[in-house]
Design a protein around this motif. Sequence first.
Motif, PDB file in Angstrom:
ATOM      1  N   UNK A 165      -3.314 -15.971   7.742  1.00  0.00           N
ATOM      2  CA  UNK A 165      -3.275 -14.566   7.351  1.00  0.00           C
ATOM      3  C   UNK A 165      -3.680 -14.413   5.887  1.00  0.00           C
ATOM      4  N   UNK A 166      -3.184 -15.289   5.048  1.00  0.00           N
ATOM      5  CA  UNK A 166      -3.525 -15.230   3.626  1.00  0.00           C
ATOM      6  C   UNK A 166      -5.030 -15.421   3.424  1.00  0.00           C
ATOM      7  N   UNK A 167      -5.625 -16.369   4.146  1.00  0.00           N
ATOM      8  CA  UNK A 167      -7.074 -16.583   4.048  1.00  0.00           C
ATOM      9  C   UNK A 167      -7.836 -15.335   4.492  1.00  0.00           C
ATOM     10  N   UNK A 168      -7.356 -14.708   5.579  1.00  0.00           N
ATOM     11  CA  UNK A 168      -8.020 -13.496   6.062  1.00  0.00           C
ATOM     12  C   UNK A 168      -7.900 -12.372   5.044  1.00  0.00           C
ATOM     13  N   UNK A 169      -6.724 -12.256   4.393  1.00  0.00           N
ATOM     14  CA  UNK A 169      -6.538 -11.206   3.382  1.00  0.00           C
ATOM     15  C   UNK A 169      -7.454 -11.422   2.182  1.00  0.00           C
ATOM     16  N   UNK A 170      -7.612 -12.661   1.790  1.00  0.00           N
ATOM     17  CA  UNK A 170      -8.468 -12.970   0.643  1.00  0.00           C
ATOM     18  C   UNK A 170      -9.919 -12.600   0.966  1.00  0.00           C
ATOM     19  N   UNK A 171     -10.317 -12.771   2.210  1.00  0.00           N
ATOM     20  CA  UNK A 171     -11.697 -12.461   2.615  1.00  0.00           C
ATOM     21  C   UNK A 171     -11.928 -11.008   2.949  1.00  0.00           C
ATOM     22  N   UNK A 176      -9.441  -2.712   5.944  1.00  0.00           N
ATOM     23  CA  UNK A 176      -9.445  -4.031   6.587  1.00  0.00           C
ATOM     24  C   UNK A 176      -8.141  -4.769   6.262  1.00  0.00           C
ATOM     25  N   UNK A 177      -7.638  -4.653   5.043  1.00  0.00           N
ATOM     26  CA  UNK A 177      -6.372  -5.273   4.634  1.00  0.00           C
ATOM     27  C   UNK A 177      -5.222  -4.683   5.449  1.00  0.00           C
ATOM     28  N   UNK A 178      -5.207  -3.366   5.600  1.00  0.00           N
ATOM     29  CA  UNK A 178      -4.148  -2.706   6.366  1.00  0.00           C
ATOM     30  C   UNK A 178      -4.209  -3.150   7.819  1.00  0.00           C
ATOM     31  N   UNK A 179      -5.399  -3.228   8.368  1.00  0.00           N
ATOM     32  CA  UNK A 179      -5.565  -3.674   9.755  1.00  0.00           C
ATOM     33  C   UNK A 179      -5.099  -5.120   9.930  1.00  0.00           C
ATOM     34  N   UNK A 180      -5.484  -5.997   9.001  1.00  0.00           N
ATOM     35  CA  UNK A 180      -5.047  -7.406   9.061  1.00  0.00           C
ATOM     36  C   UNK A 180      -3.527  -7.514   8.946  1.00  0.00           C
ATOM     37  N   UNK A 181      -2.967  -6.734   8.032  1.00  0.00           N
ATOM     38  CA  UNK A 181      -1.518  -6.784   7.826  1.00  0.00           C
ATOM     39  C   UNK A 181      -0.776  -6.285   9.059  1.00  0.00           C
ATOM     40  N   UNK A 182      -1.229  -5.213   9.649  1.00  0.00           N
ATOM     41  CA  UNK A 182      -0.599  -4.662  10.851  1.00  0.00           C
ATOM     42  C   UNK A 182      -0.675  -5.651  12.000  1.00  0.00           C
ATOM     43  N   UNK A 183      -1.848  -6.225  12.177  1.00  0.00           N
ATOM     44  CA  UNK A 183      -2.043  -7.217  13.243  1.00  0.00           C
ATOM     45  C   UNK A 183      -1.147  -8.435  13.020  1.00  0.00           C
ATOM     46  N   UNK A 184      -1.073  -8.877  11.766  1.00  0.00           N
ATOM     47  CA  UNK A 184      -0.255 -10.052  11.441  1.00  0.00           C
ATOM     48  C   UNK A 184       1.222  -9.779  11.726  1.00  0.00           C
ATOM     49  N   UNK A 185       1.705  -8.626  11.320  1.00  0.00           N
ATOM     50  CA  UNK A 185       3.118  -8.296  11.537  1.00  0.00           C
ATOM     51  C   UNK A 185       3.439  -8.202  13.037  1.00  0.00           C
ATOM     52  N   UNK A 186       2.535  -7.594  13.806  1.00  0.00           N
ATOM     53  CA  UNK A 186       2.749  -7.501  15.252  1.00  0.00           C
ATOM     54  C   UNK A 186       2.815  -8.906  15.868  1.00  0.00           C
ATOM     55  N   UNK A 187       1.884  -9.773  15.474  1.00  0.00           N
ATOM     56  CA  UNK A 187       1.866 -11.154  15.995  1.00  0.00           C
ATOM     57  C   UNK A 187       3.120 -11.916  15.561  1.00  0.00           C
ATOM     58  N   UNK A 188       3.579 -11.672  14.330  1.00  0.00           N
ATOM     59  CA  UNK A 188       4.783 -12.364  13.825  1.00  0.00           C
ATOM     60  C   UNK A 188       6.009 -11.952  14.628  1.00  0.00           C
ATOM     61  N   UNK A 189       6.119 -10.666  14.954  1.00  0.00           N
ATOM     62  CA  UNK A 189       7.252 -10.183  15.748  1.00  0.00           C
ATOM     63  C   UNK A 189       7.203 -10.803  17.138  1.00  0.00           C
ATOM     64  N   UNK A 190       6.013 -10.814  17.748  1.00  0.00           N
ATOM     65  CA  UNK A 190       5.871 -11.429  19.075  1.00  0.00           C
ATOM     66  C   UNK A 190       6.218 -12.919  19.028  1.00  0.00           C
ATOM     67  N   UNK A 191       5.733 -13.589  17.970  1.00  0.00           N
ATOM     68  CA  UNK A 191       6.010 -15.022  17.825  1.00  0.00           C
ATOM     69  C   UNK A 191       7.505 -15.267  17.605  1.00  0.00           C
ATOM     70  N   UNK A 192       8.145 -14.407  16.819  1.00  0.00           N
ATOM     71  CA  UNK A 192       9.588 -14.549  16.559  1.00  0.00           C
ATOM     72  C   UNK A 192      10.386 -14.373  17.846  1.00  0.00           C
ATOM     73  N   UNK A 193       9.994 -13.405  18.665  1.00  0.00           N
ATOM     74  CA  UNK A 193      10.689 -13.188  19.941  1.00  0.00           C
ATOM     75  C   UNK A 193      10.510 -14.407  20.838  1.00  0.00           C
ATOM     76  N   UNK A 194       9.289 -14.924  20.907  1.00  0.00           N
ATOM     77  CA  UNK A 194       9.018 -16.107  21.740  1.00  0.00           C
ATOM     78  C   UNK A 194       9.808 -17.321  21.233  1.00  0.00           C
ATOM     79  N   UNK A 195       9.841 -17.514  19.931  1.00  0.00           N
ATOM     80  CA  UNK A 195      10.588 -18.644  19.365  1.00  0.00           C
ATOM     81  C   UNK A 195      12.087 -18.491  19.619  1.00  0.00           C
TER      82      UNK A 195
END
Length: 154
Positions: free
Chosen positions: A90-96, A102-121
Motif C-alpha cells: 500500500x505504501x508503494x502504491x501511495x508513493x506512486x 488516486x490517493x483517496x481511492x488507494x486508501x479506501x481500497x486498502x482500508x476495505x481490504x484490511x477490514x476483510x483481512x482482519x475478519x478472515x484472520x
Amino acid sequence: MSKTTAKTAETIENVEFPSFDASKATDQIRAFAEKGVEQSKEAYSKLKTGAEETQKVLESTYETAKTVSSDVSLKAIAALRANAEASFSHLEALVGAKTLSEVVELQTSFLRKRVEMAVEQAKEFQAVATKAVEDVSKPVKTAFEKAIKDVKAA
C-alpha cells in the motif's frame, strides 16, 4: 446382723464376675489391626494408581499445549507477515500515486481490504483457538470422566 445385711452378704457371695480371657481380646485386636493394615494398603494402592494416571494426563496435556501453542504462534506470525506485506504494498502504491483522487481511492481500497483481512484472520484464530482448547482439555476431561466413573462404580 439384720435381715438386709444378711441378704446383701448372701447376694455378694452368689454373684459371679465374668472372667477376662486375654487371648480372645488379643485375637480381636490382631484381627482389627490386620484389617486396618489391609485397608491402608488398598487405599495407598488406589492413591498411587491415581497419582500415576494424573501424571500421565498432565504430561500428555503439557505436550499437547506445547504443540498447540506452536500452531497458534505460527498462525500469528503468518498474520503479521501478511499484514506487513499488505502495508508495504500500500505504501508503494501511495508513493506512486499521481493525483489526490488516486490517493483517496488507494486508501479506501486498502482500508476495505484490511477490514476483510482482519475478519478472515479473526475467524482463523478463532478456529485455531477452539481446536487448541479442545485438544488441551481432552486428556483432562477424559481422566475426570474416568475418575467419576470409578467413584460411581466403587
